[in-house]
Design an enzyme around this catalytic site. Sequence first.
Site: not given
Length: 399
Positions: A204, A242, A328
Amino acid sequence: MVHRPIYLDCHATTPVDARVVEAMVPFFTEHFGNPASLTHAYGWEAEAAVTQARSTIAAAIKASPEEIVFTSGATEANNLALKGIAEACFSRGRHIITVETEHNAVLDPCQYLASLGFEISYLPVQSNGLLDLKTLEQAFRDDTILVSVMAANNEIGVLQPLADIGALCRDRNVFFHSDGAQAIGKIPLDVNAMHLDLLSLTAHKVYGPKGIGALYVRRRPRVPLVAQLHGGGHERGLRSGTLYPPQIVGFAKAVELGLTAMALESDRLTALRQRLWHGLQPLGGMHLNGDPTRRLPGNLNVSVEGVDGQALLLGLRGTVALSSGAACSTASTAPSHVLQALGRDHDLAYASLRFGLGRFTTADEIARVITAVSDTIQALRQTAATVNPIASQIGHNER
């Protein structure tokens, strides 16, 4: 029509390129199989797409496809690298070296490892944000197992000398990890030339989707790593879960686009960054944070004299979308640990602006940003001068 602010926070995240979205869409709706389902066509299609994406990302850093382990992002990749090495090499040594200006995704795992009995050396940086190689040389010990130094700093954009650091680690048989979240697709990366054993990546920051990243893990010589997620043995047992083909395909497409445009985009962003910096300098009292040339092309980080940091961001938020540090860490009211490591005092570290220019930034936007930032700073200084006449002198002693 509602006018949104000009986006200059590309170190926090980037918009997903339309070409990336186009590549991803079929894997939501048509080729939606589980790559681990190897008994039918749906699984085969998904597995083939993942295999191709793995090859694309590996080629971008001069690695082999088998050395790419997909994760949810660079934070997970950093945790896997640091904790995985620490556990694997527990009997060999318990000393880790990193740098004071690292992202919290490295500093926090190091703090966690320290609570388990590991010793962490946090190296200082020079005033330009670069690590002094002599300081690193002196920090090595017989029980050092890992060095972690980020490729490109997320706040000040500084590019560390990875090849030189890697050579020192290789000579001492110490594993070398780098957080490359801000670097992939923006600067050349070569895991062999840089002697990297582990490299964390994310999509990103390079116009790809959120929620997908990777860890490069060297195979020759093999880097021992203990998995941190268990439950299925995916990714050769290093990261269970997955795989998410749409995200993985988007990650690879974003990296491919970044590499294709890297040289031209680097020149374009450097020119825009310099225009922005030269446009702000006449205000005076403007301090450039980080090395002036060894930095990401789209990064400009400045500290401003004579203004309150919170008031500065509030004054700009309707016009320019930017930040004062890591996204963050915005919940924290403390000044940036990166700027403090450069030697900035509390007030200057607190009154800082991180401009993150990107693929869709235009020259017209930069001109408007210069005007908006200049007007806001001058207004705040004038207000401060009515309270403290000494503040009116700021701007006459440009640094």
